[in-house]
Design a protein around this motif. Structure first.
Motif, PDB file in Angstrom:
ATOM      1  N   SER A   1     147.241  32.137  48.928  1.00  0.00           N
ATOM      2  CA  SER A   1     147.704  33.438  48.441  1.00  0.00           C
ATOM      3  C   SER A   1     146.564  34.432  48.553  1.00  0.00           C
ATOM      4  O   SER A   1     145.404  34.071  48.707  1.00  0.00           O
ATOM      5  N   GLY A   2     146.911  35.697  48.462  1.00  0.00           N
ATOM      6  CA  GLY A   2     145.880  36.722  48.481  1.00  0.00           C
ATOM      7  C   GLY A   2     145.341  36.983  49.878  1.00  0.00           C
ATOM      8  O   GLY A   2     145.840  36.487  50.884  1.00  0.00           O
ATOM      9  N   SER A   3     144.292  37.781  49.943  1.00  0.00           N
ATOM     10  CA  SER A   3     143.685  38.159  51.212  1.00  0.00           C
ATOM     11  C   SER A   3     142.836  37.016  51.763  1.00  0.00           C
ATOM     12  O   SER A   3     142.597  36.008  51.093  1.00  0.00           O
ATOM     13  N   LYS A   4     142.387  37.190  52.984  1.00  0.00           N
ATOM     14  CA  LYS A   4     141.488  36.191  53.576  1.00  0.00           C
ATOM     15  C   LYS A   4     140.243  36.018  52.714  1.00  0.00           C
ATOM     16  O   LYS A   4     139.783  34.895  52.496  1.00  0.00           O
ATOM     17  N   GLU A   5     139.716  37.138  52.226  1.00  0.00           N
ATOM     18  CA  GLU A   5     138.543  37.062  51.357  1.00  0.00           C
ATOM     19  C   GLU A   5     138.836  36.230  50.114  1.00  0.00           C
ATOM     20  O   GLU A   5     138.015  35.418  49.681  1.00  0.00           O
ATOM     21  N   ASP A   6     140.017  36.418  49.530  1.00  0.00           N
ATOM     22  CA  ASP A   6     140.387  35.656  48.340  1.00  0.00           C
ATOM     23  C   ASP A   6     140.497  34.162  48.650  1.00  0.00           C
ATOM     24  O   ASP A   6     140.036  33.319  47.878  1.00  0.00           O
ATOM     25  N   ARG A   7     141.117  33.836  49.772  1.00  0.00           N
ATOM     26  CA  ARG A   7     141.401  32.433  50.105  1.00  0.00           C
ATOM     27  C   ARG A   7     140.141  31.647  50.427  1.00  0.00           C
ATOM     28  O   ARG A   7     140.078  30.449  50.155  1.00  0.00           O
ATOM     29  N   PHE A   8     139.164  32.303  51.015  1.00  0.00           N
ATOM     30  CA  PHE A   8     137.999  31.567  51.515  1.00  0.00           C
ATOM     31  C   PHE A   8     136.703  31.891  50.779  1.00  0.00           C
ATOM     32  O   PHE A   8     135.652  31.418  51.169  1.00  0.00           O
ATOM     33  N   ARG A   9     136.792  32.689  49.720  1.00  0.00           N
ATOM     34  CA  ARG A   9     135.576  33.056  49.000  1.00  0.00           C
ATOM     35  C   ARG A   9     135.076  31.875  48.176  1.00  0.00           C
ATOM     36  O   ARG A   9     135.704  31.451  47.213  1.00  0.00           O
ATOM     37  N   HIS A  10     133.956  31.332  48.563  1.00  0.00           N
ATOM     38  CA  HIS A  10     133.344  30.235  47.806  1.00  0.00           C
ATOM     39  C   HIS A  10     131.917  30.038  48.292  1.00  0.00           C
ATOM     40  O   HIS A  10     131.649  30.071  49.498  1.00  0.00           O
ATOM     41  N   THR A  11     131.022  29.859  47.358  1.00  0.00           N
ATOM     42  CA  THR A  11     129.639  29.514  47.685  1.00  0.00           C
ATOM     43  C   THR A  11     129.408  28.071  47.272  1.00  0.00           C
ATOM     44  O   THR A  11     129.434  27.749  46.068  1.00  0.00           O
ATOM     45  N   TYR A  12     129.224  27.214  48.245  1.00  0.00           N
ATOM     46  CA  TYR A  12     129.037  25.796  47.938  1.00  0.00           C
ATOM     47  C   TYR A  12     127.712  25.568  47.224  1.00  0.00           C
ATOM     48  O   TYR A  12     126.670  26.101  47.612  1.00  0.00           O
ATOM     49  N   THR A  13     127.762  24.750  46.173  1.00  0.00           N
ATOM     50  CA  THR A  13     126.540  24.356  45.487  1.00  0.00           C
ATOM     51  C   THR A  13     125.947  23.133  46.177  1.00  0.00           C
ATOM     52  O   THR A  13     126.643  22.410  46.905  1.00  0.00           O
TER      53      THR A  13
ATOM     54  N   LEU B   1     127.927  19.771  47.988  1.00  0.00           N
ATOM     55  CA  LEU B   1     127.656  19.276  49.333  1.00  0.00           C
ATOM     56  C   LEU B   1     127.089  17.856  49.298  1.00  0.00           C
ATOM     57  O   LEU B   1     127.435  17.009  50.131  1.00  0.00           O
ATOM     58  N   THR B   2     126.227  17.593  48.334  1.00  0.00           N
ATOM     59  CA  THR B   2     125.644  16.257  48.217  1.00  0.00           C
ATOM     60  C   THR B   2     126.719  15.198  47.996  1.00  0.00           C
ATOM     61  O   THR B   2     126.611  14.072  48.505  1.00  0.00           O
ATOM     62  N   ALA B   3     127.754  15.540  47.265  1.00  0.00           N
ATOM     63  CA  ALA B   3     128.828  14.590  46.986  1.00  0.00           C
ATOM     64  C   ALA B   3     129.528  14.133  48.261  1.00  0.00           C
ATOM     65  O   ALA B   3     130.141  13.054  48.283  1.00  0.00           O
ATOM     66  N   TRP B   4     129.441  14.931  49.319  1.00  0.00           N
ATOM     67  CA  TRP B   4     130.083  14.569  50.576  1.00  0.00           C
ATOM     68  C   TRP B   4     129.207  13.655  51.452  1.00  0.00           C
ATOM     69  O   TRP B   4     129.691  13.083  52.446  1.00  0.00           O
ATOM     70  N   LEU B   5     127.942  13.511  51.142  1.00  0.00           N
ATOM     71  CA  LEU B   5     127.038  12.776  52.023  1.00  0.00           C
ATOM     72  C   LEU B   5     127.484  11.338  52.296  1.00  0.00           C
ATOM     73  O   LEU B   5     127.434  10.892  53.455  1.00  0.00           O
TER      74      LEU B   5
END
Length: 299
Positions: free
Chosen positions: A232-244, A248-252
Protein backbone atom coordinates in the motif's frame (compact mmCIF):
# COMPACT_ATOMS: atom_id res chain seq x y z
CA UNK A 1 31.64 -22.59 -1.10
CA UNK A 2 30.37 -20.45 -3.96
CA UNK A 3 31.02 -16.77 -4.51
CA UNK A 4 28.74 -14.34 -2.68
CA UNK A 5 28.14 -11.08 -4.54
CA UNK A 6 26.39 -8.17 -2.82
CA UNK A 7 24.76 -5.23 -4.56
CA UNK A 8 21.56 -3.24 -5.04
CA UNK A 9 18.45 -3.49 -7.20
CA UNK A 10 19.22 -0.32 -9.16
CA UNK A 11 22.08 2.07 -9.75
CA UNK A 12 19.96 4.73 -11.51
CA UNK A 13 17.15 5.33 -9.03
CA UNK A 14 16.54 9.12 -8.88
CA UNK A 15 16.42 9.08 -5.07
CA UNK A 16 19.83 7.40 -4.96
CA UNK A 17 21.29 9.94 -7.36
CA UNK A 18 19.81 12.79 -5.33
CA UNK A 19 21.10 11.36 -2.04
CA UNK A 20 24.69 12.35 -2.69
CA UNK A 21 26.00 8.77 -2.72
CA UNK A 22 27.50 9.46 -6.14
CA UNK A 23 30.24 12.09 -5.84
CA UNK A 24 30.41 15.23 -7.93
CA UNK A 25 31.65 14.46 -11.41
CA UNK A 26 30.32 10.89 -11.30
CA UNK A 27 26.59 11.55 -11.69
CA UNK A 28 26.22 11.23 -15.45
CA UNK A 29 25.16 7.89 -16.94
CA UNK A 30 28.70 6.64 -17.54
CA UNK A 31 30.09 7.96 -14.27
CA UNK A 32 27.34 6.40 -12.16
CA UNK A 33 27.81 2.86 -13.47
CA UNK A 34 31.60 3.02 -13.35
CA UNK A 35 31.49 4.35 -9.79
CA UNK A 36 28.94 1.71 -8.74
CA UNK A 37 31.01 -1.10 -10.30
CA UNK A 38 34.07 0.05 -8.34
CA UNK A 39 32.14 -0.67 -5.14
CA UNK A 40 29.89 -3.64 -5.89
CA UNK A 41 30.28 -6.71 -8.15
CA UNK A 42 26.60 -7.17 -9.06
CA UNK A 43 23.51 -5.08 -9.80
CA UNK A 44 19.92 -5.62 -10.80
CA UNK A 45 18.52 -3.90 -13.89
CA UNK A 46 14.91 -2.91 -13.17
CA UNK A 47 14.21 -0.69 -16.20
CA UNK A 48 13.63 -3.81 -18.30
CA UNK A 49 10.46 -4.51 -16.31
CA UNK A 50 8.90 -1.33 -17.70
CA UNK A 51 10.10 -1.58 -21.30
CA UNK A 52 12.28 -3.67 -23.57
CA UNK A 53 16.03 -3.18 -23.25
CA UNK A 54 18.20 -1.95 -26.09
CA UNK A 55 21.30 -3.58 -27.49
CA UNK A 56 23.04 -0.21 -27.35
CA UNK A 57 22.58 0.02 -23.59
CA UNK A 58 23.82 -3.54 -23.14
CA UNK A 59 26.95 -2.68 -25.08
CA UNK A 60 27.50 0.44 -22.97
CA UNK A 61 27.03 -1.55 -19.77
CA UNK A 62 29.68 -4.05 -20.84
CA UNK A 63 32.10 -1.22 -21.67
CA UNK A 64 31.55 0.52 -18.32
CA UNK A 65 32.00 -2.51 -16.05
CA UNK A 66 35.02 -4.74 -15.40
CA UNK A 67 35.30 -8.39 -16.35
CA UNK A 68 33.45 -10.49 -13.82
CA UNK A 69 30.81 -7.87 -13.06
CA UNK A 70 27.32 -9.40 -13.05
CA UNK A 71 23.90 -8.14 -14.06
CA UNK A 72 20.57 -9.63 -12.96
CA UNK A 73 18.01 -8.36 -15.46
CA UNK A 74 14.35 -8.08 -14.50
CA UNK A 75 11.90 -9.63 -16.96
CA UNK A 76 9.48 -7.41 -18.87
CA UNK A 77 6.17 -7.03 -17.03
CA UNK A 78 4.11 -8.80 -19.69
CA UNK A 79 6.26 -11.93 -19.32
CA UNK A 80 5.15 -12.33 -15.71
CA UNK A 81 1.49 -11.46 -16.19
CA UNK A 82 1.60 -7.96 -14.71
CA UNK A 83 -0.67 -5.28 -16.16
CA UNK A 84 1.30 -3.70 -18.99
CA UNK A 85 0.57 -0.48 -20.81
CA UNK A 86 0.21 -0.96 -24.55
CA UNK A 87 2.49 2.08 -24.98
CA UNK A 88 5.31 0.09 -23.34
CA UNK A 89 5.40 -2.27 -26.32
CA UNK A 90 7.15 -1.59 -29.63
CA UNK A 91 4.74 0.25 -31.91
CA UNK A 92 4.55 -2.56 -34.46
CA UNK A 93 3.42 -5.06 -31.79
CA UNK A 94 0.76 -3.04 -30.01
CA UNK A 95 -2.10 -4.43 -32.07
CA UNK A 96 -1.34 -7.89 -30.62
CA UNK A 97 -1.61 -6.72 -27.02
CA UNK A 98 -4.81 -7.84 -25.36
CA UNK A 99 -4.17 -5.70 -22.29
CA UNK A 100 -5.86 -7.86 -19.70
CA UNK A 101 -5.00 -6.30 -16.30
CA UNK A 102 -4.38 -8.84 -13.58
CA UNK A 103 -4.00 -11.74 -15.99
CA UNK A 104 -0.98 -13.87 -15.12
CA UNK A 105 -1.67 -16.40 -17.85
CA UNK A 106 0.42 -17.10 -20.91
CA UNK A 107 -1.12 -14.33 -23.03
CA UNK A 108 -0.79 -14.24 -26.81
CA UNK A 109 1.96 -16.75 -27.72
CA UNK A 110 2.80 -14.90 -30.93
CA UNK A 111 3.28 -11.64 -29.04
CA UNK A 112 5.29 -13.24 -26.22
CA UNK A 113 7.53 -15.10 -28.65
CA UNK A 114 8.38 -11.94 -30.56
CA UNK A 115 8.88 -9.88 -27.41
CA UNK A 116 11.11 -12.59 -26.02
CA UNK A 117 13.17 -12.63 -29.21
CA UNK A 118 13.71 -8.88 -29.03
CA UNK A 119 14.32 -8.91 -25.28
CA UNK A 120 17.05 -11.56 -25.50
CA UNK A 121 18.62 -10.12 -28.66
CA UNK A 122 19.10 -6.82 -26.85
CA UNK A 123 20.80 -8.60 -23.93
CA UNK A 124 23.15 -10.67 -26.06
CA UNK A 125 26.17 -8.38 -25.40
CA UNK A 126 25.80 -9.04 -21.65
CA UNK A 127 25.47 -12.76 -22.23
CA UNK A 128 28.38 -12.89 -24.67
CA UNK A 129 30.76 -11.17 -22.22
CA UNK A 130 29.72 -13.31 -19.24
CA UNK A 131 28.06 -10.43 -17.44
CA UNK A 132 24.49 -11.75 -17.57
CA UNK A 133 23.85 -13.78 -14.43
CA UNK A 134 20.06 -14.15 -14.47
CA UNK A 135 16.79 -13.02 -15.94
CA UNK A 136 14.63 -12.30 -12.90
CA UNK A 137 11.00 -13.36 -13.28
CA UNK A 138 9.09 -11.70 -10.45
CA UNK A 139 5.56 -13.09 -10.49
CA UNK A 140 2.68 -11.02 -9.05
CA UNK A 141 0.88 -11.61 -5.74
CA UNK A 142 -2.05 -13.30 -7.47
CA UNK A 143 0.21 -15.93 -9.09
CA UNK A 144 -0.69 -18.71 -6.65
CA UNK A 145 0.56 -22.31 -6.76
CA UNK A 146 -1.86 -24.30 -8.91
CA UNK A 147 -1.96 -26.20 -12.20
CA UNK A 148 -2.33 -23.01 -14.23
CA UNK A 149 0.69 -21.38 -12.63
CA UNK A 150 2.74 -24.53 -13.17
CA UNK A 151 1.74 -24.49 -16.84
CA UNK A 152 2.96 -20.89 -17.15
CA UNK A 153 6.31 -21.83 -15.62
CA UNK A 154 6.64 -24.79 -17.96
CA UNK A 155 5.87 -22.61 -20.98
CA UNK A 156 8.59 -20.19 -19.95
CA UNK A 157 11.00 -23.04 -19.39
CA UNK A 158 10.49 -24.06 -23.02
CA UNK A 159 10.52 -20.53 -24.46
CA UNK A 160 13.61 -19.50 -22.48
CA UNK A 161 15.60 -22.70 -22.95
CA UNK A 162 19.30 -21.93 -22.61
CA UNK A 163 18.77 -18.67 -20.72
CA UNK A 164 19.37 -18.36 -16.95
CA UNK A 165 16.02 -17.77 -15.24
CA UNK A 166 15.52 -16.92 -11.57
CA UNK A 167 12.02 -16.84 -10.10
CA UNK A 168 10.59 -14.73 -7.27
CA UNK A 169 7.12 -15.60 -6.02
CA UNK A 170 5.07 -12.84 -4.41
CA UNK A 171 2.29 -15.22 -3.31
CA UNK A 172 3.26 -16.65 0.10
CA UNK A 173 1.70 -20.08 -0.45
CA UNK A 174 4.58 -21.18 -2.65
CA UNK A 175 6.77 -21.28 0.46
CA UNK A 176 4.21 -22.57 2.96
CA UNK A 177 5.85 -25.36 5.00
CA UNK A 178 3.65 -28.01 3.42
CA UNK A 179 4.31 -26.78 -0.17
CA UNK A 180 7.90 -25.60 0.16
CA UNK A 181 9.57 -28.78 -1.03
CA UNK A 182 7.18 -29.19 -3.96
CA UNK A 183 7.84 -25.60 -5.07
CA UNK A 184 11.59 -26.08 -4.81
CA UNK A 185 11.39 -29.36 -6.71
CA UNK A 186 9.32 -27.77 -9.49
CA UNK A 187 11.85 -24.99 -10.00
CA UNK A 188 14.68 -27.51 -9.90
CA UNK A 189 13.05 -29.66 -12.61
CA UNK A 190 12.61 -26.56 -14.78
CA UNK A 191 16.19 -25.41 -14.20
CA UNK A 192 15.08 -22.14 -12.58
CA UNK A 193 16.94 -20.53 -9.71
CA UNK A 194 15.01 -19.52 -6.60
CA UNK A 195 14.83 -15.90 -5.44
CA UNK A 196 14.36 -15.72 -1.67
CA UNK A 197 13.23 -12.50 -0.01
CA UNK A 198 13.45 -10.55 3.21
CA UNK A 199 10.43 -8.42 4.04
CA UNK A 200 8.23 -7.41 6.97
CA UNK A 201 6.50 -10.52 8.29
CA UNK A 202 3.80 -8.47 10.00
CA UNK A 203 2.03 -7.43 6.78
CA UNK A 204 -0.76 -9.35 5.06
CA UNK A 205 0.42 -12.01 2.61
CA UNK A 206 4.05 -11.68 3.66
CA UNK A 207 6.36 -14.02 1.79
CA UNK A 208 8.33 -16.04 4.35
CA UNK A 209 12.13 -15.97 4.31
CA UNK A 210 13.54 -19.21 2.92
CA UNK A 211 16.98 -20.43 1.95
CA UNK A 212 15.97 -22.59 -1.00
CA UNK A 213 18.60 -23.36 -3.64
CA UNK A 214 16.89 -24.99 -6.62
CA UNK A 215 19.84 -24.92 -9.04
CA UNK A 216 23.53 -25.20 -8.20
CA UNK A 217 24.31 -22.42 -10.69
CA UNK A 218 22.80 -19.49 -8.79
CA UNK A 219 20.78 -18.48 -5.75
CA UNK A 220 19.40 -15.00 -5.12
CA UNK A 221 18.16 -13.12 -2.06
CA UNK A 222 16.39 -9.79 -2.46
CA UNK A 223 16.05 -7.58 0.63
CA UNK A 224 12.88 -5.53 0.18
CA UNK A 225 13.05 -3.73 3.52
CA UNK A 226 10.61 -4.21 6.37
CA UNK A 227 8.10 -1.45 5.89
CA UNK A 228 4.67 -2.02 7.40
CA UNK A 229 3.27 -0.22 4.32
CA UNK A 230 4.20 -3.07 1.98
CA UNK A 231 1.38 -3.50 -0.53
CA UNK A 232 0.00 0.00 0.00
CA UNK A 233 1.03 3.60 -0.28
CA UNK A 234 3.70 5.12 -2.49
CA UNK A 235 6.93 3.46 -3.54
CA UNK A 236 8.68 5.43 -0.82
CA UNK A 237 6.22 4.08 1.75
CA UNK A 238 6.55 0.47 0.59
CA UNK A 239 10.33 0.33 0.51
CA UNK A 240 11.38 2.80 3.21
CA UNK A 241 13.57 0.91 5.65
CA UNK A 242 17.06 1.23 7.04
CA UNK A 243 18.45 -2.18 7.88
CA UNK A 244 20.17 -2.49 11.24
CA UNK A 245 23.33 -4.48 11.68
CA UNK A 246 21.43 -6.97 13.84
CA UNK A 247 18.80 -7.51 11.12
CA UNK A 248 21.50 -8.23 8.57
CA UNK A 249 23.56 -10.38 10.92
CA UNK A 250 20.54 -12.62 11.50
CA UNK A 251 20.65 -13.55 7.82
CA UNK A 252 24.30 -14.67 7.82
CA UNK A 253 23.65 -18.36 8.64
CA UNK A 254 21.09 -18.60 5.82
CA UNK A 255 23.37 -16.84 3.36
CA UNK A 256 26.32 -19.05 4.20
CA UNK A 257 24.17 -22.14 3.86
CA UNK A 258 22.99 -21.01 0.44
CA UNK A 259 26.50 -20.13 -0.70
CA UNK A 260 27.62 -23.64 0.23
CA UNK A 261 25.04 -25.08 -2.17
CA UNK A 262 25.41 -22.69 -5.12
CA UNK A 263 28.23 -21.65 -7.40
CA UNK A 264 27.13 -18.04 -6.99
CA UNK A 265 24.90 -16.26 -4.47
CA UNK A 266 23.54 -12.79 -5.17
CA UNK A 267 22.45 -10.63 -2.24
CA UNK A 268 20.54 -7.62 -3.55
CA UNK A 269 19.03 -4.72 -1.62
CA UNK A 270 15.74 -3.27 -2.82
CA UNK A 271 15.03 -0.83 0.04
CA UNK A 272 15.47 1.88 -2.55
CA UNK A 273 14.90 5.10 -0.64
CA UNK A 274 17.76 7.57 -0.95
CA UNK A 275 21.00 5.63 -0.36
CA UNK A 276 19.54 3.07 2.09
CA UNK A 277 20.10 0.14 -0.27
CA UNK A 278 23.71 1.07 -1.00
CA UNK A 279 24.48 1.55 2.70
CA UNK A 280 22.87 -1.77 3.60
CA UNK A 281 24.85 -3.50 0.85
CA UNK A 282 28.06 -1.98 2.19
CA UNK A 283 27.23 -3.19 5.70
CA UNK A 284 26.34 -6.69 4.51
CA UNK A 285 29.55 -6.92 2.50
CA UNK A 286 31.51 -6.12 5.64
CA UNK A 287 29.62 -8.67 7.71
CA UNK A 288 30.18 -11.43 5.17
CA UNK A 289 33.88 -10.61 4.98
CA UNK A 290 34.39 -10.60 8.74
CA UNK A 291 35.90 -13.70 10.36
CA UNK A 292 33.29 -15.93 11.98
CA UNK A 293 35.00 -15.81 15.33
CA UNK A 294 34.86 -12.02 15.57
CA UNK A 295 31.19 -11.98 14.60
CA UNK A 296 30.42 -14.50 17.30
CA UNK A 297 32.30 -12.49 19.91
CA UNK A 298 30.54 -9.27 18.89
CA UNK A 299 27.02 -10.62 18.69
Amino acid sequence: MGKTLVGTCSWTDPKLVASGWYPQGRRDAEGRLRYYAERFPVVEVDSTYYGLPSERNSLLWTERTPDGFRFDVKAFSLFTGHPTRTAALPADLRALHRGRPGDSGPGDPELLDELWRRFTTALEPLRRTGRLAALLFQFPPWFAPDDRAEAVLRQWSRRAAGWPLAVEFRHPDWWRPDLRQASADLLARLGMSTVSVDMAQSVADAVPPVDVVSTPRLAVVRFHGRSASWGSGSKEDRFRHTYTTDELTAWLPRLRSMAARADELHVLFNNCCADAAARAAETMSGLLAAPTASRTATH
